[in-house]
Scaffold this motif. Structure first.
Motif, short mmCIF file in Angstrom:
data_model
loop_
_atom_site.label_atom_id
_atom_site.label_comp_id
_atom_site.label_asym_id
_atom_site.label_seq_id
_atom_site.Cartn_x
_atom_site.Cartn_y
_atom_site.Cartn_z
N SER A 1 -10.03 3.66 3.10
CA SER A 1 -10.10 3.22 1.70
C SER A 1 -9.00 2.23 1.33
O SER A 1 -9.26 1.21 0.72
CB SER A 1 -10.05 4.43 0.79
N SER A 2 -7.78 2.53 1.71
CA SER A 2 -6.69 1.69 1.24
C SER A 2 -6.75 0.29 1.84
O SER A 2 -6.49 -0.70 1.17
CB SER A 2 -5.36 2.33 1.58
N GLN A 3 -7.12 0.23 3.10
CA GLN A 3 -7.22 -1.08 3.74
C GLN A 3 -8.33 -1.89 3.12
O GLN A 3 -8.19 -3.08 2.85
CB GLN A 3 -7.48 -0.89 5.23
N GLN A 4 -9.44 -1.22 2.86
CA GLN A 4 -10.56 -1.88 2.22
C GLN A 4 -10.13 -2.45 0.87
O GLN A 4 -10.49 -3.57 0.51
CB GLN A 4 -11.67 -0.85 2.01
N LEU A 5 -9.35 -1.65 0.18
CA LEU A 5 -8.86 -2.07 -1.13
C LEU A 5 -8.05 -3.35 -1.04
O LEU A 5 -8.21 -4.27 -1.84
CB LEU A 5 -7.99 -0.95 -1.72
N GLY B 1 -6.93 12.09 -2.91
CA GLY B 1 -7.90 11.65 -1.91
C GLY B 1 -7.23 11.10 -0.67
O GLY B 1 -7.91 10.75 0.30
N LEU B 2 -5.92 11.04 -0.69
CA LEU B 2 -5.20 10.61 0.52
C LEU B 2 -5.26 11.75 1.55
O LEU B 2 -5.44 12.91 1.20
CB LEU B 2 -3.74 10.30 0.19
N SER B 3 -5.07 11.39 2.80
CA SER B 3 -5.11 12.43 3.83
C SER B 3 -3.82 13.26 3.78
O SER B 3 -2.78 12.76 3.38
CB SER B 3 -5.25 11.79 5.20
N PRO B 4 -3.91 14.52 4.16
CA PRO B 4 -2.72 15.38 4.18
C PRO B 4 -1.57 14.74 4.97
O PRO B 4 -0.41 14.84 4.58
CB PRO B 4 -3.20 16.65 4.85
N THR B 5 -1.92 14.11 6.07
CA THR B 5 -0.90 13.46 6.90
C THR B 5 -0.11 12.44 6.10
O THR B 5 1.12 12.44 6.09
CB THR B 5 -1.57 12.74 8.08
N THR B 6 -0.83 11.56 5.43
CA THR B 6 -0.17 10.51 4.65
C THR B 6 0.70 11.12 3.57
O THR B 6 1.85 10.70 3.37
CB THR B 6 -1.24 9.61 4.01
N VAL B 7 0.15 12.11 2.89
CA VAL B 7 0.92 12.73 1.80
C VAL B 7 2.22 13.30 2.36
O VAL B 7 3.30 13.11 1.78
CB VAL B 7 0.09 13.82 1.11
N SER B 8 2.13 13.99 3.51
CA SER B 8 3.33 14.56 4.12
C SER B 8 4.38 13.49 4.38
O SER B 8 5.55 13.62 4.01
CB SER B 8 2.97 15.25 5.44
N THR B 9 3.94 12.42 5.03
CA THR B 9 4.86 11.33 5.37
C THR B 9 5.54 10.78 4.12
O THR B 9 6.77 10.64 4.06
CB THR B 9 4.08 10.20 6.07
N ILE C 1 0.84 -1.20 0.00
CA ILE C 1 0.00 0.00 0.00
C ILE C 1 0.86 1.24 0.00
O ILE C 1 0.69 2.16 -0.79
CB ILE C 1 -0.89 0.02 1.26
N LYS C 2 1.83 1.24 0.88
CA LYS C 2 2.71 2.41 0.99
C LYS C 2 3.41 2.67 -0.34
O LYS C 2 3.46 3.80 -0.81
CB LYS C 2 3.73 2.17 2.10
N GLU C 3 3.93 1.59 -0.92
CA GLU C 3 4.65 1.75 -2.17
C GLU C 3 3.72 2.25 -3.27
O GLU C 3 4.08 3.15 -4.03
CB GLU C 3 5.27 0.40 -2.57
N ALA C 4 2.52 1.69 -3.31
CA ALA C 4 1.56 2.11 -4.34
C ALA C 4 1.23 3.59 -4.19
O ALA C 4 1.20 4.34 -5.17
CB ALA C 4 0.30 1.26 -4.26
N ASN C 5 1.01 4.00 -2.95
CA ASN C 5 0.68 5.42 -2.73
C ASN C 5 1.87 6.31 -3.05
O ASN C 5 1.70 7.39 -3.60
CB ASN C 5 0.22 5.62 -1.29
N MET C 6 3.05 5.83 -2.73
CA MET C 6 4.24 6.59 -3.05
C MET C 6 4.37 6.77 -4.57
O MET C 6 4.68 7.85 -5.04
CB MET C 6 5.46 5.85 -2.51
N ARG C 7 4.11 5.69 -5.28
CA ARG C 7 4.14 5.78 -6.75
C ARG C 7 3.14 6.79 -7.27
O ARG C 7 3.42 7.58 -8.16
CB ARG C 7 3.84 4.41 -7.37
N ARG C 8 1.94 6.74 -6.68
CA ARG C 8 0.89 7.67 -7.12
C ARG C 8 1.35 9.10 -6.92
O ARG C 8 1.20 9.95 -7.80
CB ARG C 8 -0.38 7.45 -6.31
N ILE C 9 1.91 9.34 -5.73
CA ILE C 9 2.36 10.70 -5.42
C ILE C 9 3.48 11.12 -6.35
O ILE C 9 3.48 12.22 -6.91
CB ILE C 9 2.80 10.78 -3.95
#
Lengths: 398, 398
Positions: free
Chosen positions: B11-15, A44-52, A16-24
DNA sequence: TTAATTTCTCCAGTGGCTTTATTAATTGTA
DNA sequence: TACAATTAATAAAGCCACTGGAGAAATTAA
C-alpha cells in the motif's frame, strides 16, 4: 525531531517512514495506552513495521512502554505504549499589558507550571523570555535539549514570517522589536512561532473544548477593550491572505451608527466593546453617582457584573450589547457557517444571562438553517492562550 | 484513473507512486510542454523514475509526446510531454430557471461546446443530463469510456453527500429529486458532484482569474435576485460546517433597517439585490412613467443599465446600492481577509461606474491595512459555472 | 502439563526509488 | 566528414521501507 531517525535514505522512502511514524505517534497521543498490535490493527500497517517504528519512537524518547495492559480473552498481554511526558517540553507565552504569562507544557500538552513575569520595558521581552524559559525548564526537570518549541501569543496584528507584532493598541511593541530573532538565536533547533492571541484561544477551544472538539470550523470571539476573533477552518488556524482575518470588531451592523476610528460607522467595537458598555452604563444610569471614586475599567466591570448577576441591574445596557454581538455573530455565521461560535474575553464576566440573550437574538434573526451553529461561552480552565499555543506547536512538530 | 497502473503493490509504495504520478501530471498540466529531464529537475525525482512514470501516463492516454522541443545550448533535443486533450472529457451543467446549460471540456479543461437545454419538467433533469451528455460526447468524438466526471452547478442550498438541492428559490427542484442517483447509475465509474453555483464561480475566478489566480483566499459575490457568495479558502471551495457558508445576502448592515423575510433587519438582500434596486428606482424616479409597459425584471435592468452608463441616470439609487455592497464587502474583509473580492452576477451590467463606487466606499470605511484586498468585477469569458465545475472535477481527480 | 490464544519479532521477498553507467541525439569545431 | 562536447533518455544494479509468514514469548483455560 523526526528527522534524526536512522541513516541517510532516499527521500521518498524516508518520507513514507516519517509519515507512518507520525501516524503511529498520533495514535499513541490520542489513545492513552495502546499496544503495538492495536496500532497495527488500527493503521493497517503490518505488525513488523509497527514494531520497528515504535522502537524508533521509544529510542528517541518520545514514547515509553508502561507495562502490560489488560486483555479480555486469553493470550499474551500487550505491552502498552504511551507518550513520554518527559520526552519534551513546550513553552508558551501570553503577552499582556504589563508583562506576560509564561507556561511550560509536557509532551502530553499538560500544563506543568505557569508564571506571570512583569515587564517594565518591552525592549527586554526577548531576553526575558529566554531567561525565564531556562528557569522553567530547570524547575520542571527538563534539560534545555528537551525543549521542542516556543509559542508567543500576542494581541494585535502579527507578521508571522518576520516574527513581529506589526501593530497593537495594548502592548508597546515596536515593529522593530526583535524578540523573535532573540528566541531563534537562543534556541536555534526549536520551533518558534508568534501567533495572534485570539487565534490561539480559538485553537484551544477547537482542540479541547467540549463543543469545539466536534467541529472543523469554529469562531472564537474575544470581547475586551477591542473585539477580535480567532477563526478555525478545517481544524487549522485561519489567518487570511494578509494575516489580518478576525477583525471582528470592525464589522459594521449599522451603517448609520456612530463613527468609528477606523473610518466606518456602527462597528461592533464602538457599540459593544467593554469600554462602550461601561460608557453606556455611566451615561444612562446612576453608576457614577453610586461609585464616584475613580476606578479602573476592570474594577468597574467587576462591580457591573456583580450587580447584573445578583440584581439584574444594567440589563438594558447589557442586553443591548448582547444584541449587537448577536448581529455580528449572525453576520459571521451567514458568511462562514461555523459549527460553533465561542464567546470569550472579559465579557464572560456577565455570565450565562448575557449568553442567553445573545443566543435568543441570533435565533430570532438567523435563517432557520443557521440556527444549528452552537453559540457558547468559553469555559476553558486555565489560560487558553498558552494552552492553545503549546498545542499549536505540538501539532506543528508532530 | 490513477489506480489501474500496474499489478498489486504494497500500500505505501503504491501511494508514493501515485503521489509522484500526480506531481508529474500536475507539472505537465501547468507547463504546456515539458521534457522528462525538465520534470526531473523540477521535482527532484530521478530521471529514471520520471521516465517510468511518464511512460505510465502516456500508456494510460493522459499524456502525449509532442515531438522535439527547442534547446538553447547543444545536446540532444528533449521530447516534449503534454496533456492529451482527447485523453478525457468532463461534463458540467449550470441549472437555470427554465433549463440548464451543459458544457463539455477536454482534459486541458478547455471548453469544447456548450448548449442550453430547455426544461419544462424538472423531474426529468437526471435523464435529460444523461441523454445530452451522451450526445455531447459523441459530437466531440469521445467514447463514453473517456468521460471522467460530471459537475452540476445549482443555485440554492446543496446537500453534497446526498447529492440533492435542499432548497432553492429559483429552480423547482424538490428535495426528493434523484437526479444525482440517476447520473451515478448511468455513469458508475465517474466522479459526479453537485455544487453551489456561487462556489463554482468563485473557483473559476481563483483558477483562471487574472487577480484570483494569485491569491489563496477569495470571495465571489453573486448579485442577482438573491445575493450569494462563493468562498475560496486555501485554494479550495469552502462550504462551512453545514454546507451553508456564503449566505452573503443575509449579512445585516443596518440593525434598524427594513425587516427581511429571514427575520433579521437591514440584510443586504433586502437593501441591495436586483429586485431591491429596481424597486427603489421605480419608487424614487420616473422610470415607471417613462416605461409604462409591463416588462420582465431583466428588461428593466437592461434599460436601467443603459441609461446609467450612457446618461448617468439613476446614479442616486445605484450609488446607494454600491454603498450597501461596500459595507457588506468590508464586513467580509474584516472577518476573512481574502486576497481578492470578485463581484459577479447581473449587477455587473452596471459596469465600471458601479465597481468604482464600491471600491471608493470600501476604501473610505475600511481599516488601512484592509485596503490591500483587491476588489474587482468578474471579467470571466464564457460561463463561470461550467468552467469552474469542470475545473473542480479535474482537480478532484488528479 | 498442554492446548489455545494473543503479542511481538525475525527473515526472506516485493517493489518503487536512486545511483551509476550506457545509449541516443544534437551542436560545434577541426 | 570525423569527433569532441553536451544534453536527454534508458538500462542495470542496489537500497530500503513495507509485507507476509514463521516462530518465539507470554498468558489463560483445561
Amino acid at each position: 525531531m523526526f528527522t534524526d531517525v536512522g541513516p541517510k535514505k532516499t527521500s521518498s522512502q524516508q518520507l513514507i517512514k516519517e509519515a507512518n511514524m507520525r501516524r503511529i505517534f498520533a495514535l499513541i497521543c490520542i489513545n492513552e495506552g495502546i499496544s503495538r498490535a492495536g496500532i497495527a490493527a488500527s493503521t493497517g500497517l503490518s505488525p513488523t513495521t509497527v514494531s520497528t517504528l515504535a522502537d524508533g519512537l521509544i529510542s528517541s524518547g518520545l514514547v515509553i512502554e508502561t507495562g502490560a495492559g489488560e486483555l479480555a480473552t486469553s493470550g499474551r498481554k500487550p505491552i502498552m505504549l504511551e507518550v513520554n511526558p518527559g520526552g519534551g517540553a513546550i513553552i508558551a507565552a501570553d503577552l499582556q499589558k504589563n508583562g506576560y504569562y509564561l507556561g511550560i507544557f509536557n509532551l502530553k500538552c499538560q500544563s506543568l507550571d505557569e508564571v506571570f513575569i512583569p515587564l517594565k520595558d518591552y525592549e527586554a521581552l526577548g531576553s526575558s523570555i529566554v531567561e525565564n524559559t531556562a528557569i522553567l525548564l530547570e524547575k520542571c526537570g527538563y534539560g534545555v535539549d528537551r525543549l521542542l518549541g516556543i509559542c508567543v501569543g500576542a494581541p494585535g496584528i502579527i507578521d508571522r514570517k518576520k516574527g513581529r507584532v506589526v501593530s497593537s493598541t495594548i502592548i508597546p511593541l515596536e515593529t522593530s522589536n526583535l524578540f523573535y530573532e532573540k528566541l531563534k538565536k537562543a534556541f536555534p533547533d526549536v520551533t518558534v512561532e508568534i501567533m495572534n492571541e485570539s487565534g490561539l484561544c480559538a485553537y484551544a477551544e477547537s482542540q479541547y473544548g467540549a463543543i469545539g472538539r466536534h467541529t472543523d470550523n469554529l469562531l472564537y470571539i474575544d470581547i475586551h477593550a477591542g473585539i477580535g476573533a480567532g477563526i478555525i477552518i478545517n481544524g487549522s488556524i485561519y489567518e487570511g491572505s494578509g494575516e489580518l482575518a478576525g477583525e471582528f470588531g470592525h464589522i459594521s451592523i449599522d451603517l448609520n451608527g456612530p463613527v468609528c476610528k477606523c473610518g466606518s460607522r456602527g462597528c461592533l467595537e464602538i457599540l459593544a466593546s467593554i469600554p462602550a458598555l461601561v460608557a453606556n452604563i455611566e451615561s444612562e444610569t446612576d453608576f457614577l453617582k453610586e461609585h464616584p471614586e475613580t476606578r479602573t475599567e476592570d474594577e468597574k466591570l467587576r462591580i457591573i457584573a456583580m450587580e447584573y448577576i445578583g440584581k439584574k441591574r444594567y440589563s438594558g445596557q447589557i442586553d443591548k450589547t448582547a444584541e449587537y454581538i448577536a448581529y455580528g455573530i449572525n453576520n459571521a455565521i451567514n458568511l462562514i457557517n461555523p459549527g460553533a461560535v465561542v464567546i470569550g474575553g472579559k465579557i464572560t464576566a456577565m455570565g450565562s444571562g448575557f449568553l442567553k440573550k445573545v443566543v435568543e437574538v441570533q435565533r430570532r434573526i438567523g435563517l432557520d438553517r443557521n440556527r444549528r451553529t452552537k453559540i457558547i461561552m468559553s469555559e476553558f480552565e486555565g489560560n487558553p492562550v498558552t494552552a492553545g499555543g503549546a498545542r499549536y506547536i505540538f501539532n506543528k512538530i508532530f
